[in-house]
Design a protein around this motif. Structure first.
Motif, PDB file in Angstrom:
ATOM      1  N   MET A 165     -36.784  28.282 -18.043  1.00  0.00           N
ATOM      2  CA  MET A 165     -36.870  29.713 -17.814  1.00  0.00           C
ATOM      3  C   MET A 165     -38.314  30.046 -17.431  1.00  0.00           C
ATOM      4  N   THR A 166     -38.474  30.845 -16.436  1.00  0.00           N
ATOM      5  CA  THR A 166     -39.804  31.262 -16.020  1.00  0.00           C
ATOM      6  C   THR A 166     -40.178  32.562 -16.718  1.00  0.00           C
ATOM      7  N   THR A 167     -41.437  32.893 -16.628  1.00  0.00           N
ATOM      8  CA  THR A 167     -41.889  34.159 -17.196  1.00  0.00           C
ATOM      9  C   THR A 167     -41.176  35.324 -16.511  1.00  0.00           C
ATOM     10  N   THR A 168     -40.935  35.204 -15.216  1.00  0.00           N
ATOM     11  CA  THR A 168     -40.218  36.243 -14.492  1.00  0.00           C
ATOM     12  C   THR A 168     -38.800  36.388 -15.034  1.00  0.00           C
ATOM     13  N   ALA A 169     -38.138  35.267 -15.307  1.00  0.00           N
ATOM     14  CA  ALA A 169     -36.782  35.322 -15.876  1.00  0.00           C
ATOM     15  C   ALA A 169     -36.818  35.962 -17.259  1.00  0.00           C
ATOM     16  N   LEU A 170     -37.863  35.657 -18.035  1.00  0.00           N
ATOM     17  CA  LEU A 170     -37.999  36.260 -19.366  1.00  0.00           C
ATOM     18  C   LEU A 170     -38.106  37.776 -19.245  1.00  0.00           C
ATOM     19  N   LEU A 171     -38.895  38.254 -18.306  1.00  0.00           N
ATOM     20  CA  LEU A 171     -39.032  39.696 -18.133  1.00  0.00           C
ATOM     21  C   LEU A 171     -37.690  40.336 -17.809  1.00  0.00           C
ATOM     22  N   GLY A 172     -36.857  39.637 -17.066  1.00  0.00           N
ATOM     23  CA  GLY A 172     -35.535  40.152 -16.752  1.00  0.00           C
ATOM     24  C   GLY A 172     -34.613  40.192 -17.958  1.00  0.00           C
ATOM     25  N   LEU A 173     -34.929  39.411 -18.999  1.00  0.00           N
ATOM     26  CA  LEU A 173     -34.114  39.372 -20.212  1.00  0.00           C
ATOM     27  C   LEU A 173     -34.639  40.266 -21.324  1.00  0.00           C
ATOM     28  N   LEU A 174     -35.793  40.841 -21.163  1.00  0.00           N
ATOM     29  CA  LEU A 174     -36.419  41.580 -22.266  1.00  0.00           C
ATOM     30  C   LEU A 174     -35.493  42.602 -22.903  1.00  0.00           C
ATOM     31  N   TYR A 175     -34.762  43.342 -22.105  1.00  0.00           N
ATOM     32  CA  TYR A 175     -33.888  44.366 -22.681  1.00  0.00           C
ATOM     33  C   TYR A 175     -32.789  43.733 -23.529  1.00  0.00           C
ATOM     34  N   ARG A 176     -32.335  42.533 -23.183  1.00  0.00           N
ATOM     35  CA  ARG A 176     -31.266  41.870 -23.932  1.00  0.00           C
ATOM     36  C   ARG A 176     -31.780  41.190 -25.189  1.00  0.00           C
ATOM     37  N   LEU A 177     -33.073  40.922 -25.252  1.00  0.00           N
ATOM     38  CA  LEU A 177     -33.637  40.261 -26.437  1.00  0.00           C
ATOM     39  C   LEU A 177     -33.773  41.208 -27.621  1.00  0.00           C
ATOM     40  N   GLN A 178     -33.612  42.500 -27.392  1.00  0.00           N
ATOM     41  CA  GLN A 178     -33.676  43.525 -28.435  1.00  0.00           C
ATOM     42  C   GLN A 178     -34.970  43.414 -29.252  1.00  0.00           C
ATOM     43  N   LEU A 179     -36.081  43.352 -28.559  1.00  0.00           N
ATOM     44  CA  LEU A 179     -37.380  43.297 -29.209  1.00  0.00           C
ATOM     45  C   LEU A 179     -37.876  44.698 -29.501  1.00  0.00           C
ATOM     46  N   THR A 180     -38.627  44.831 -30.564  1.00  0.00           N
ATOM     47  CA  THR A 180     -39.243  46.111 -30.889  1.00  0.00           C
ATOM     48  C   THR A 180     -40.438  46.329 -29.964  1.00  0.00           C
ATOM     49  N   PRO A 181     -40.887  47.566 -29.815  1.00  0.00           N
ATOM     50  CA  PRO A 181     -42.086  47.797 -29.006  1.00  0.00           C
ATOM     51  C   PRO A 181     -43.288  46.996 -29.512  1.00  0.00           C
ATOM     52  N   THR A 182     -43.418  46.869 -30.818  1.00  0.00           N
ATOM     53  CA  THR A 182     -44.541  46.087 -31.367  1.00  0.00           C
ATOM     54  C   THR A 182     -44.399  44.622 -30.995  1.00  0.00           C
ATOM     55  N   ALA A 183     -43.191  44.074 -31.063  1.00  0.00           N
ATOM     56  CA  ALA A 183     -42.981  42.676 -30.695  1.00  0.00           C
ATOM     57  C   ALA A 183     -43.317  42.445 -29.223  1.00  0.00           C
ATOM     58  N   ILE A 184     -42.972  43.398 -28.365  1.00  0.00           N
ATOM     59  CA  ILE A 184     -43.305  43.277 -26.943  1.00  0.00           C
ATOM     60  C   ILE A 184     -44.825  43.291 -26.766  1.00  0.00           C
ATOM     61  N   ASP A 185     -45.515  44.155 -27.502  1.00  0.00           N
ATOM     62  CA  ASP A 185     -46.979  44.207 -27.430  1.00  0.00           C
ATOM     63  C   ASP A 185     -47.592  42.890 -27.911  1.00  0.00           C
ATOM     64  N   VAL A 186     -47.071  42.343 -29.009  1.00  0.00           N
ATOM     65  CA  VAL A 186     -47.583  41.078 -29.546  1.00  0.00           C
ATOM     66  C   VAL A 186     -47.383  39.969 -28.517  1.00  0.00           C
ATOM     67  N   LEU A 187     -46.203  39.911 -27.929  1.00  0.00           N
ATOM     68  CA  LEU A 187     -45.911  38.902 -26.916  1.00  0.00           C
ATOM     69  C   LEU A 187     -46.850  39.044 -25.721  1.00  0.00           C
ATOM     70  N   SER A 188     -47.146  40.276 -25.339  1.00  0.00           N
ATOM     71  CA  SER A 188     -48.055  40.522 -24.228  1.00  0.00           C
ATOM     72  C   SER A 188     -49.457  39.984 -24.527  1.00  0.00           C
ATOM     73  N   VAL A 189     -49.956  40.233 -25.730  1.00  0.00           N
ATOM     74  CA  VAL A 189     -51.275  39.714 -26.117  1.00  0.00           C
ATOM     75  C   VAL A 189     -51.258  38.193 -26.129  1.00  0.00           C
ATOM     76  N   MET A 190     -50.168  37.624 -26.621  1.00  0.00           N
ATOM     77  CA  MET A 190     -50.069  36.161 -26.680  1.00  0.00           C
ATOM     78  C   MET A 190     -50.072  35.562 -25.280  1.00  0.00           C
ATOM     79  N   PHE A 191     -49.339  36.178 -24.333  1.00  0.00           N
ATOM     80  CA  PHE A 191     -49.357  35.693 -22.954  1.00  0.00           C
ATOM     81  C   PHE A 191     -50.768  35.798 -22.369  1.00  0.00           C
ATOM     82  N   GLU A 192     -51.424  36.907 -22.644  1.00  0.00           N
ATOM     83  CA  GLU A 192     -52.767  37.136 -22.098  1.00  0.00           C
ATOM     84  C   GLU A 192     -53.775  36.105 -22.599  1.00  0.00           C
ATOM     85  N   ARG A 193     -53.653  35.713 -23.856  1.00  0.00           N
ATOM     86  CA  ARG A 193     -54.655  34.837 -24.477  1.00  0.00           C
ATOM     87  C   ARG A 193     -54.232  33.367 -24.562  1.00  0.00           C
TER      88      ARG A 193
END
Length: 131
Positions: free
Chosen positions: A1-29
């Motif tokens: 799975m690519t990062t692009t594919a992951l972005l397409g699945l985000l709504y189905r993963l049922q992540l909280t806004p905080t979890a999405i923010d944490v994941l974003s920081v992790m990708f960045e760093r």
């Protein structure tokens, strides 16, 4: 799975806004290959969400298989699932995937499925303020 594919699945993963923010920081760093050189408390310093919210968000990301956790107690180390991690080159990614396939493949990402329709927003039976 690519990062692009992951972005397409985000709504189905049922992540909280905080979890999405944490994941974003992790990708960045994250380093090439997905290792994240930050402790949970350091990610919280970036986001300022508080320890309890941070712990819930990280637990959700680990539960979904997006983030891998190793170590015990306060010494946890985190990495992005190799299937969504960034690499220095396409050859490096191919080598990592070949190594993982020899061991049974990368850890799976869990996409929840609804057994029934999700509840509608508002309407009868919703949450109401109590005075």
């Amino acid at each position: 799975m690519t990062t692009t594919a992951l972005l397409g699945l985000l709504y189905r993963l049922q992540l909280t806004p905080t979890a999405i923010d944490v994941l974003s920081v992790m990708f960045e760093r994250a380093e090439a290959g997905g290792d994240v050189p930050l402790k949970q408390s350091e990610i919280d310093e970036v986001l300022g969400v508080g320890q309890a919210s941070m712990s819930r968000a990280m637990a959700l990301l680990v539960d979904r298989g997006l983030v891998l956790r190793s170590g015990n107690g306060r010494g946890h180390r985190y990495a992005l699932n190799p299937a969504i991690a960034g690499y220095e080159s396409e050859d490096e990614m191919k080598q990592e995937m070949t190594n993982l396939l020899a061991l049974g493949g990368p850890p799976s990402i869990t996409v929840p499925e609804y057994n029934r329709r999700p509840p509608k927003q508002g309407g009868r039976g919703g949450l109401h303020a109590v005075a």
